[in-house]
Every structure is written in C-alpha cells, then in structure tokens.
Design a protein around this motif. Structure first.
Motif, PDB file in Angstrom:
ATOM      1  N   MET A  24       0.864  -1.166   0.000  1.00  0.00           N
ATOM      2  CA  MET A  24       0.000   0.000   0.000  1.00  0.00           C
ATOM      3  C   MET A  24       0.904   1.220   0.000  1.00  0.00           C
ATOM      4  O   MET A  24       1.770   1.341   0.868  1.00  0.00           O
ATOM      5  N   VAL A  25       0.752   2.065  -0.972  1.00  0.00           N
ATOM      6  CA  VAL A  25       1.614   3.240  -1.092  1.00  0.00           C
ATOM      7  C   VAL A  25       0.749   4.484  -1.182  1.00  0.00           C
ATOM      8  O   VAL A  25      -0.097   4.609  -2.072  1.00  0.00           O
ATOM      9  N   ASP A  26       0.949   5.387  -0.257  1.00  0.00           N
ATOM     10  CA  ASP A  26       0.212   6.640  -0.222  1.00  0.00           C
ATOM     11  C   ASP A  26       1.183   7.701   0.285  1.00  0.00           C
ATOM     12  O   ASP A  26       2.247   7.384   0.806  1.00  0.00           O
ATOM     13  N   GLU A  27       0.831   8.959   0.147  1.00  0.00           N
ATOM     14  CA  GLU A  27       1.728  10.021   0.590  1.00  0.00           C
ATOM     15  C   GLU A  27       1.999   9.941   2.088  1.00  0.00           C
ATOM     16  O   GLU A  27       3.084  10.268   2.549  1.00  0.00           O
ATOM     17  N   GLU A  28       1.011   9.532   2.865  1.00  0.00           N
ATOM     18  CA  GLU A  28       1.150   9.523   4.316  1.00  0.00           C
ATOM     19  C   GLU A  28       1.117   8.133   4.925  1.00  0.00           C
ATOM     20  O   GLU A  28       1.596   7.938   6.045  1.00  0.00           O
ATOM     21  N   TYR A  29       0.563   7.152   4.204  1.00  0.00           N
ATOM     22  CA  TYR A  29       0.396   5.820   4.771  1.00  0.00           C
ATOM     23  C   TYR A  29       0.982   4.767   3.835  1.00  0.00           C
ATOM     24  O   TYR A  29       0.694   4.763   2.642  1.00  0.00           O
ATOM     25  N   THR A  30       1.803   3.890   4.394  1.00  0.00           N
ATOM     26  CA  THR A  30       2.389   2.823   3.583  1.00  0.00           C
ATOM     27  C   THR A  30       2.272   1.481   4.305  1.00  0.00           C
ATOM     28  O   THR A  30       2.258   1.426   5.535  1.00  0.00           O
ATOM     29  N   ALA A  31       2.180   0.434   3.519  1.00  0.00           N
ATOM     30  CA  ALA A  31       2.179  -0.915   4.069  1.00  0.00           C
ATOM     31  C   ALA A  31       3.007  -1.808   3.158  1.00  0.00           C
ATOM     32  O   ALA A  31       2.922  -1.708   1.937  1.00  0.00           O
ATOM     33  N   ASP A  32       3.830  -2.645   3.737  1.00  0.00           N
ATOM     34  CA  ASP A  32       4.648  -3.604   3.003  1.00  0.00           C
ATOM     35  C   ASP A  32       4.543  -4.923   3.755  1.00  0.00           C
ATOM     36  O   ASP A  32       5.125  -5.085   4.823  1.00  0.00           O
ATOM     37  N   ILE A  33       3.794  -5.859   3.187  1.00  0.00           N
ATOM     38  CA  ILE A  33       3.462  -7.085   3.893  1.00  0.00           C
ATOM     39  C   ILE A  33       3.896  -8.299   3.095  1.00  0.00           C
ATOM     40  O   ILE A  33       3.607  -8.402   1.912  1.00  0.00           O
ATOM     41  N   GLN A  34       4.587  -9.221   3.729  1.00  0.00           N
ATOM     42  CA  GLN A  34       5.001 -10.474   3.103  1.00  0.00           C
ATOM     43  C   GLN A  34       4.382 -11.618   3.901  1.00  0.00           C
ATOM     44  O   GLN A  34       4.556 -11.701   5.108  1.00  0.00           O
ATOM     45  N   VAL A  35       3.655 -12.475   3.221  1.00  0.00           N
ATOM     46  CA  VAL A  35       2.871 -13.507   3.893  1.00  0.00           C
ATOM     47  C   VAL A  35       3.273 -14.902   3.412  1.00  0.00           C
ATOM     48  O   VAL A  35       3.165 -15.198   2.233  1.00  0.00           O
ATOM     49  N   PRO A  36       3.722 -15.785   4.317  1.00  0.00           N
ATOM     50  CA  PRO A  36       4.053 -17.147   3.911  1.00  0.00           C
ATOM     51  C   PRO A  36       2.823 -18.039   3.878  1.00  0.00           C
ATOM     52  O   PRO A  36       1.845 -17.802   4.582  1.00  0.00           O
ATOM     53  N   GLN A  37       2.866 -19.051   3.045  1.00  0.00           N
ATOM     54  CA  GLN A  37       1.844 -20.090   3.007  1.00  0.00           C
ATOM     55  C   GLN A  37       2.540 -21.405   3.305  1.00  0.00           C
ATOM     56  O   GLN A  37       3.460 -21.800   2.594  1.00  0.00           O
TER      57      GLN A  37
END
Length: 289
Positions: free
Chosen positions: A87-100
């Motif tokens: 998720m990339v925004d000017e004020e909010y970001t998220a970088d998520i890596q999920v294993p299965q």
C-alpha cells in the motif's frame, strides 16, 4: 511511549483470533482447549483496493524468479507460495510479506486459515486507524523470520511493525514438528505446570543480572526496580501462551514484544532457558536438549 502509538500497539496486539481455529489445533494435539488468547495479528489475503495490489507467486513469473532463493522449510513442510501486499500513499504505507505453509495435516490447514482470518482483521484495523488519524504518517510492515529449520523442527516468527512517531513491533512464533505436521505448544513440552514458575523466576533473575552487568544501560520492568512504566506494569511471570521458539541446538527461548517487559528502545527481548533447569519437568528431550 506516545499515546497514539500505545493505542495502535494495543490494536495490533489484541485483535482476537477466531476461537474455532484454536480449538481445531488443540483437538489435533489431543489436549483440552485452552483459554483463548488475543495474539498479534498478521496481514494476508484480503480484497484488493485502488491503493492495494496483490502479487501472487503462481501468477507472476518475475516475482517467482525473485523468490527463487527463499529458504525452503524442509522436506515435509515447505513454503510453497509467497504473497506480497503493498500500500503506497503520501502519508500511509504498508509492506506485507505472507508465507503459506504446505502440508496436509489438520494443524497445517488450521494455521493457514488462521493466518487468513488474522490478516483480514489486521487490514480492517489498519484502514480504521488511518481513517481516524487527523495528521501525520503511519507505516505498517509485516513479514516473517525463520529461527530454526531442521529435518525435525520449524520455528518461525511472523511480525507486525507499526511506525507512528516511534516504532512498535509484535512478533508471534510458531513451532512445528515437520514430520508429524503438528503444532508444538509450550504446555505440550512439559509434564505439568511447574515449568511456569521455574521459567518465570529464571527470567526475572536473568533480566536483573543484565541490568547489573550493563550498569543500567539495559532496563526491564521487573519487581524491585525503579525501571517500569505504570501504564504497562511489571513482569509477573509467563503464562501457558507465552511466545517462544526452539533453537537449532534444541534450546527453549522465551520472546517478549516491544514494550511488553521493557522500554521501547530495548526492542524485542529474548531469554534462553538453560535445559538443565527444565530437565525434571520436561515431557522428554525430543525437542528440548
């Protein structure tokens, strides 16, 4: 600790897991269900939005190439898919890596379903938090680290790191018997609950010694010291749900989240428990050596 960060830390640490998933795992371990605990939650499959895109290993050859060197979790239990959410925004970001996690047992299936349920709750909470923020920036990072990968055992930790002014991290470890494809819980390692007091007293003594050895550079919230935060209290002992992992050498390690038993600058706190202290209460030395 900043009040806003305290609130967010509580949100991400206390989103409840669906109780039926805990019951499923306990049933397969043939032990009576334990009291439900609120655990750290981790982002996984959720509906895509305009600022959220999903890249799947099976649908993106470029990503598959980049992930070719990811660690394999063993001949029985493996990481077969790896999904990345950004998720990339000017004020909010998220970088998520999920294993299965691969495997055909009910425990493995329950774990993967649990990750999905927890992820949905985490993502929904993240959306609520950024909607409620009046100003400022917020960053969310989530992924996993492998602590132990042997022919017999897999211990890995899934983390969520939230940054709002300062940093807060929660980590949840899972340990799996790879051959049996079963989840190993802390109580399953011991004959009875005597281990709780043995480990708790050792941790308190160890943390006190660390403070003495570092002449106060290390600080922990334990009884009899001035180093504690009234909003968090002091360390009073572990519970059967204590976060833990097992090292490659077969040592039991207790893990505590940021702000759980120490100020934030101490980060995640771990304490390795000497096996000789546990020998009388261990169920066996199959895992702990």
């Amino acid at each position: 600790m900043d009040d806003k960060l305290k609130k967010l830390h509580a949100h991400y640490k206390d989103v409840p897991i669906p109780s039926e998933l805990e019951v499923m795992i306990e049933k397969n371990l043939q032990r009576p269900p334990k009291k439900k605990r609120k655990l750290p939650i981790f982002l996984t499959a959720v509906a895509a939005a305009a600022i959220l895109f999903t890249v799947g290993l099976n649908t993106n050859p470029a990503m598959a190439k980049n992930l070719a060197d990811l660690p394999v979790i063993g001949p029985v239990v493996q990481v077969l898919t790896f999904t990345k959410y950004e998720m990339v925004d000017e004020e909010y970001t998220a970088d998520i890596q999920v294993p299965q996690i691969s495997g055909s047992s009910a425990d493995i299936e329950a774990l993967n379903k649990k990750y999905a349920e927890e992820g949905k709750a985490l993502y929904e909470q993240f959306k609520v938090d950024i909607e409620e923020m009046e100003a400022g920036n917020m960053s969310l990072n989530s992924g996993y680290v492998i602590e132990t990968d042997t022919d017999e055992l897999l211990s890995f930790g899934r983390y969520v790191e939230v940054i709002v002014v300062s940093r807060s991290t929660v980590m949840q470890y899972t340990t799996i018997d790879k051959k049996a494809e079963t989840v190993i819980t802390l109580p399953s390692l011991f004959k009875d609950d005597r281990y709780l007091d043995i480990i708790s007293r050792y941790i308190e003594d160890e943390l006190r010694n660390r403070m003495i050895e570092t002449q106060g550079s290390d600080m922990y919230w334990i009884g009899g010291t001035a180093y504690h935060d009234e909003s968090f209290g002091v360390f009073e002992g572990i519970t059967p749900e204590q976060n833990f992992y097992i090292t490659e050498a077969g040592k039991l390690v207790m893990s505590f989240d940021v702000y759980e038993i120490a100020p934030g600058f101490m980060g995640l706190v771990t304490v390795e428990i000497p096996t000789e202290m546990l020998q009388d209460v261990l169920m066996s030395n199959k895992y702990i050596k």
